[in-house]
Enzyme design. Structure first.
Site, PDB file in Angstrom:
ATOM      1  N   PRO A 107       5.636  -6.880  -8.937  1.00 29.46           N
ATOM      2  CA  PRO A 107       4.588  -5.888  -8.642  1.00 29.46           C
ATOM      3  C   PRO A 107       4.188  -5.892  -7.163  1.00 29.46           C
ATOM      4  CG  PRO A 107       3.910  -7.418 -10.378  1.00 29.46           C
ATOM      5  CD  PRO A 107       5.182  -7.935  -9.829  1.00 29.46           C
ATOM      6  N   PRO A 108       3.525  -4.835  -6.708  1.00 29.48           N
ATOM      7  CA  PRO A 108       3.119  -4.756  -5.306  1.00 29.48           C
ATOM      8  C   PRO A 108       2.166  -5.900  -4.923  1.00 29.48           C
ATOM      9  CG  PRO A 108       2.714  -2.679  -6.430  1.00 29.48           C
ATOM     10  CD  PRO A 108       3.129  -3.653  -7.476  1.00 29.48           C
ATOM     11  N   THR A 110       2.617  -9.057  -4.184  1.00 26.59           N
ATOM     12  CA  THR A 110       2.759 -10.415  -4.710  1.00 26.59           C
ATOM     13  C   THR A 110       3.409 -11.361  -3.712  1.00 26.59           C
ATOM     14  OG1 THR A 110       4.673  -9.495  -5.852  1.00 26.59           O
ATOM     15  CG2 THR A 110       2.739  -9.964  -7.188  1.00 26.59           C
ATOM     16  N   GLY A 111       3.746 -10.860  -2.524  1.00 23.32           N
ATOM     17  CA  GLY A 111       4.250 -11.767  -1.478  1.00 23.32           C
ATOM     18  C   GLY A 111       5.751 -11.678  -1.233  1.00 23.32           C
ATOM     19  N   LYS A 112       6.378 -10.552  -1.592  1.00 28.27           N
ATOM     20  CA  LYS A 112       7.829 -10.434  -1.407  1.00 28.27           C
ATOM     21  C   LYS A 112       8.181 -10.407   0.089  1.00 28.27           C
ATOM     22  CE  LYS A 112       7.937  -6.756  -4.083  1.00 28.27           C
ATOM     23  NZ  LYS A 112       6.553  -6.771  -4.614  1.00 28.27           N
ATOM     24  N   THR A 113       7.427  -9.633   0.858  1.00 27.83           N
ATOM     25  CA  THR A 113       7.688  -9.578   2.300  1.00 27.83           C
ATOM     26  C   THR A 113       7.437 -10.945   2.930  1.00 27.83           C
ATOM     27  OG1 THR A 113       6.877  -7.323   2.195  1.00 27.83           O
ATOM     28  CG2 THR A 113       7.155  -8.251   4.379  1.00 27.83           C
ATOM     29  N   HIS A 333     -25.830   1.361 -22.372  1.00 24.00           N
ATOM     30  CA  HIS A 333     -24.398   1.436 -22.660  1.00 24.00           C
ATOM     31  C   HIS A 333     -23.700   0.127 -22.251  1.00 24.00           C
ATOM     32  CE1 HIS A 333     -20.530   3.781 -22.825  1.00 24.00           C
ATOM     33  NE2 HIS A 333     -20.159   2.777 -22.044  1.00 24.00           N
ATOM     34  N   GLU A 334     -23.959  -0.307 -21.018  1.00 24.86           N
ATOM     35  CA  GLU A 334     -23.267  -1.510 -20.519  1.00 24.86           C
ATOM     36  C   GLU A 334     -23.703  -2.756 -21.293  1.00 24.86           C
ATOM     37  OE1 GLU A 334     -20.779  -1.173 -18.726  1.00 24.86           O
ATOM     38  OE2 GLU A 334     -21.181   0.909 -18.210  1.00 24.86           O
ATOM     39  N   HIS A 337     -21.804  -3.086 -24.495  1.00 17.66           N
ATOM     40  CA  HIS A 337     -20.499  -3.741 -24.306  1.00 17.66           C
ATOM     41  C   HIS A 337     -20.679  -5.260 -24.219  1.00 17.66           C
ATOM     42  CE1 HIS A 337     -18.177  -0.154 -23.568  1.00 17.66           C
ATOM     43  NE2 HIS A 337     -18.767   0.173 -22.428  1.00 17.66           N
TER      44      HIS A 337
HETATM   45  P1  ATP Z   1       4.878  -4.505  -1.651  1.00 15.37           P
HETATM   46  O1  ATP Z   1       5.739  -4.581  -2.857  1.00 15.37           O
HETATM   47  O2  ATP Z   1       3.714  -3.589  -1.846  1.00 15.37           O
HETATM   48  O3  ATP Z   1       5.623  -4.277  -0.362  1.00 15.37           O
HETATM   49  P2  ATP Z   1       4.800  -7.355  -1.220  1.00 15.37           P
HETATM   50  O4  ATP Z   1       5.105  -8.030  -2.510  1.00 15.37           O
HETATM   51  O5  ATP Z   1       5.886  -7.285  -0.214  1.00 15.37           O
HETATM   52  O6  ATP Z   1       4.160  -5.934  -1.493  1.00 15.37           O
HETATM   53  P3  ATP Z   1       3.373  -8.721   0.815  1.00 15.37           P
HETATM   54  O7  ATP Z   1       3.490  -7.628   1.825  1.00 15.37           O
HETATM   55  O8  ATP Z   1       4.267  -9.892   0.987  1.00 15.37           O
HETATM   56  O9  ATP Z   1       3.555  -8.109  -0.626  1.00 15.37           O
HETATM   57  O10 ATP Z   1       1.878  -9.232   0.714  1.00 15.37           O
HETATM   58  C1  ATP Z   1       0.775  -8.466   1.189  1.00 15.37           C
HETATM   59  C2  ATP Z   1      -0.333  -9.404   1.645  1.00 15.37           C
HETATM   60  O11 ATP Z   1      -0.894 -10.071   0.508  1.00 15.37           O
HETATM   61  C3  ATP Z   1       0.160 -10.512   2.554  1.00 15.37           C
HETATM   62  O12 ATP Z   1       0.080 -10.144   3.888  1.00 15.37           O
HETATM   63  C4  ATP Z   1      -0.771 -11.661   2.232  1.00 15.37           C
HETATM   64  O13 ATP Z   1      -1.941 -11.566   2.999  1.00 15.37           O
HETATM   65  C5  ATP Z   1      -1.147 -11.442   0.795  1.00 15.37           C
HETATM   66  N1  ATP Z   1      -0.333 -12.238  -0.153  1.00 15.37           N
HETATM   67  C6  ATP Z   1       0.453 -11.748  -1.128  1.00 15.37           C
HETATM   68  N2  ATP Z   1       1.014 -12.735  -1.843  1.00 15.37           N
HETATM   69  C7  ATP Z   1       0.596 -13.895  -1.294  1.00 15.37           C
HETATM   70  C8  ATP Z   1       0.836 -15.267  -1.573  1.00 15.37           C
HETATM   71  N3  ATP Z   1       1.625 -15.644  -2.594  1.00 15.37           N
HETATM   72  N4  ATP Z   1       0.238 -16.191  -0.798  1.00 15.37           N
HETATM   73  C9  ATP Z   1      -0.567 -15.830   0.222  1.00 15.37           C
HETATM   74  N5  ATP Z   1      -0.839 -14.534   0.536  1.00 15.37           N
HETATM   75  C10 ATP Z   1      -0.278 -13.583  -0.203  1.00 15.37           C
END
Ligand code: ATP
Length: 501
Positions: A107-108, A110-113, A333-334, A337
C-alpha cells in the site's frame, strides 16, 4: 545564471541594433522558426537528452536501513537480493543466477521508496529514480527511448562516481509494466515495456557496472506476467502496513528530533493507530509538533498526539458550527455509538468528539486491544451494533432519525455482506454475487434487525447516561471514553445494590 546573462546580452544587442536603425526583422523571423522547430523536436523526445531521473548525491549521508521502522521481513528479503550487487564473487562461486530485479509491492506510504534508497546506501551504488508515468508520452517510441536512456544514465553515473554498481528505482511501475494489450494506445505502452524487458535480459554479473532494478507498485495485480517471470523481477517483496511493533519503531524514528514530555507513551500511541502507514505516522508526529507549537508548549504532550491522530484520520477541523439543537443531536448520536461499543467490548472507546472534521460532524474512535487481521462473526456483529447505535440513540432520545446515519448504515450493510460471503450466515457457504436479490436482502435484514433489537435494549436501559454524557460533551466538545465508563460503572454498581436489597 548563465542563461539569464545570455538573455540580457541578447536583448541588449537587439535594442542597440533597433536604435541604430538596422532591419533586424528577417533575422528575428529566422530565429523564431528555429525555436519552433527545436520545441517540436524536443516534445517528441528527439533533441533533448531527456534524463527522467534524479541523482541523489546525498546518499551516503541519506537513508539507511536503521531509518526504516518495522518492515523486518521486507528488509531481510531485500538484503538477500542486495548480495548480488554487494558480493558478486560469492554469488558467482555458488553458481547462483544473479537477481536482476526486486519488486516492492504494498500500500502507499509504507516505505518502498525508503527501502530502495537504503538499498543504494547499503551497497554503495549510484541511485537513479524515475516514476512509471515519466515514460509515457503520446508519441510512439519515446517511452522505449527513455528506458534506454535510464539504463545508460545509470551506467554513466556509476562510472562518474567511481562505483561498481547502480540501483535503478522505478516507482509506479504498473504504469509502464501493466499487462500488454490492456491500454487503448497499447502500441506505445507495449514498446516501453518490451524495452524494459530487453534491458533487464541484458543485465549480467560480468557487466562493468552491475545494475539492480527496484520497482515499486501499489497494484502488483496489474503487472504483465512477463515482467514477473523468474529471471526478471525474481523477488517480490511485500511491504505491508506496519504491525503494532513496527508502528512503535516508526514513531520512535519520527519523534527522535522532537522534545517529548515524559508522559508520552509511544507504545500506547502505536496501539491506537492500527491501519496507519509509515507516512501516516510521520504526519502524525509532525502534526503533534505543530499543535504543541501553536499552543506555545515546549514539549509534545499526549493530548497533542491525540489531536494529531484525529487530524490524520479524519482531516482538518472545519470552521462550520452546527446550530445548538443539531449539536445536541450529533452528541446523542455519537454517544449512542460509544455506549454500544463499551457494552459490547468494555474499555474500547478512546475518544468521543463533536468537532466537525473532514466529512464527519462528529465521531468516536475505538482503540483496538491488539491488531487483528481476521474477524469472527461475533466481532462483525458487534461492529454492526456499534454502527447502528447512533441512529437508534437519536430515535429513542429525540423521537426521530436523521440523515447523519446514512454512512453508518452503508458500512453496516457492507459488514453484513461480509458475514454472508464468509459463510457465517444462516445461508451457509454461498456466493453473494450469485445470490438472488431478495434472498440477500432478507438475510441482510435479519442480521441488521437482530443487532438493532439488541442495540435498542442497551440504549433504552441507559437513557440517563446518554443524556448526562451528552451535556458534558456539548460543554467540552471532545472527551475521552473514561467519563462514559465511569457512568456505566456507577450504574452497574447501583443495579447490583438494588438486586441485593
Ligand atoms: P508510495 O507507494 O505512495 O510511493 P512508498 O511506499 O514509496 O509510497 P515512501 O515514499 O517510502 O512510501 O514513504 C513516505 C514517507 O513515509 C517517508 O518519507 C517516511 O517519512 C515515512 N515512512 C514510510 N514508511 C516508513 C518506515 N517504515 N519507517 C520510517 N518512515 C516511514
Amino acid at each position: 545564471m548563465l542563461k539569464e546573462i545570455g538573455v540580457g546580452v541578447t536583448l541588449g544587442i537587439v535594442i542597440s541594433l533597433i536604435w541604430l536603425d538596422f532591419n533586424i526583422y528577417p533575422a528575428l523571423f529566422l530565429v523564431g522558426i528555429f525555436f519552433l522547430l527545436f520545441k517540436v523536436l524536443d516534445i517528441r523526445g528527439g533533441v533533448k537528452n531527456f534524463i527522467p531521473l534524479q541523482n541523489d548525491n546525498k546518499l551516503r549521508t541519506g537513508i539507511s536501513f536503521e531509518d526504516i521502522g518495522g518492515q523486518n521481513s521486507a528488509k531481510t528479503e531485500l538484503l538477500e537480493a542486495l548480495d548480488f550487487v554487494k558480493v558478486p564473487e560469492k554469488i558467482q562461486l555458488m553458481g547462483i543466477r544473479p537477481i536482476k530485479g526486486v519488486l516492492l509491492a504494498g500500500p502507499p506510504g509504507t516505505g518502498k521508496t525508503l527501502l530502495a534508497k537504503a538499498a543504494a546506501s547499503y551497497t554503495d551504488s549510484a541511485f537513479l529514480s524515475a516514476a512509471g508515468s515519466e515514460f509515457i508520452e503520446m508519441y510512439a517510441g519515446v517511452g522505449a527511448q527513455r528506458i534506454r536512456q535510464l539504463f545508460q544514465e545509470a551506467r554513466n553515473t556509476a562510472k562518474k562516481k567511481n562505483k561498481s554498481s547502480a540501483i535503478v528505482f522505478i516507482d509506479e511501475i504498473e504504469i509502464l509494466g501493466s499487462k500488454r494489450g490492456s491500454h487503448s494506445s497499447h502500441l506505445e505502452y507495449d514498446q516501453t515495456l518490451n524495452q524494459l524487458l530487453v534491458e533487464m535480459d541484458g543485465l549480467s554479473l560480468d557487466d562493468e557496472i552491475r545494475i539492480l532494478l527496484i520497482g515499486a507498485t501499489n497494484r502488483s495485480d496489474l503487472l504483465d506476467s512477463a515482467i514477473l517471470r523468474p529471471g526478471r523481477f525474481d523477488r517480490i517483496v511485500q511491504v505491508e502496513l506496519p504491525d503494532v511493533e513496527g508502528r512503535f519503531q516508526i514513531l520512535k524514528i519520527h519523534t527522535r528530533n522532537k522534545p517529548l514530555s515524559s508522559d508520552v507513551k509511544l507504545k500506547k500511541i502505536a496501539a491506537e493507530t492500527f491501519g496507519f502507514s509509515g507516512a501516516h505516522l510521520e504526519s502524525l508526529a509532525n502534526e503533534a509538533a505543530i499543535t504543541a507549537l501553536r499552543e506555545k508548549c515546549n514539549y509534545l504532550e499526549p493530548n497533542h498526539f491525540l489531536e494529531a491522530i484525529d487530524k490524520v484520520m479524519m482531516g482538518e477541523k472545519l470552521d462550520k458550527r452546527p446550530a445548538p439543537e443539531e449539536c445536541r443531536r450529533i452528541a446523542i448520536h455519537e454517544i449512542g455509538h460509544a455506549l454500544v461499543s463499551e457494552y459490547i467490548k468494555p474499555n474500547s472507546v478512546s475518544t468521543i468528539t463533536i468537532i466537525p472534521r473532514g466529512k464527519a460532524m462528529g465521531y468516536i474512535r475505538q482503540k483496538p486491544e491488539k491488531d487483528s487481521y481476521i474477524y469472527t462473526k461475533e466481532f462483525l456483529e458487534g461492529q454492526i451494533a456499534v454502527l447502528l447505535g447512533g441512529a437508534v440513540s437519536e430515535e429513542e432520545l429525540l423521537g426521530s432519525r436523521s440523515t447523519g446515519a446514512a454512512n453508518d448504515f452503508q458500512q453496516a450493510i457492507e459488514l453484513g455482506k461480509r458475514i454472508i460471503s464468509s459463510g457465517m450466515s444462516s445461508l451457509g457457504v454461498v456466493s453473494v454475487k450469485d445470490l438472488p436479490g431478495d434472498m440477500l436482502h432478507e438475510q441482510l435484514k435479519t442480521i441488521l434487525n437482530n443487532q438493532e433489537n439488541k442495540v435498542r435494549n442497551i440504549i433504552n436501559e441507559c437513557k440517563s447516561i446518554i443524556e448526562k454524557t451528552a451535556a458534558y460533551l456539548l460543554k467540552k466538545e471532545r472527551i475521552s471514553g473514561d467519563y462514559l465508563r465511569e457512568l456505566i460503572k456507577a450504574r452497574k454498581k447501583d443495579a447490583f445494590k438494588k438486586n441485593i436489597v
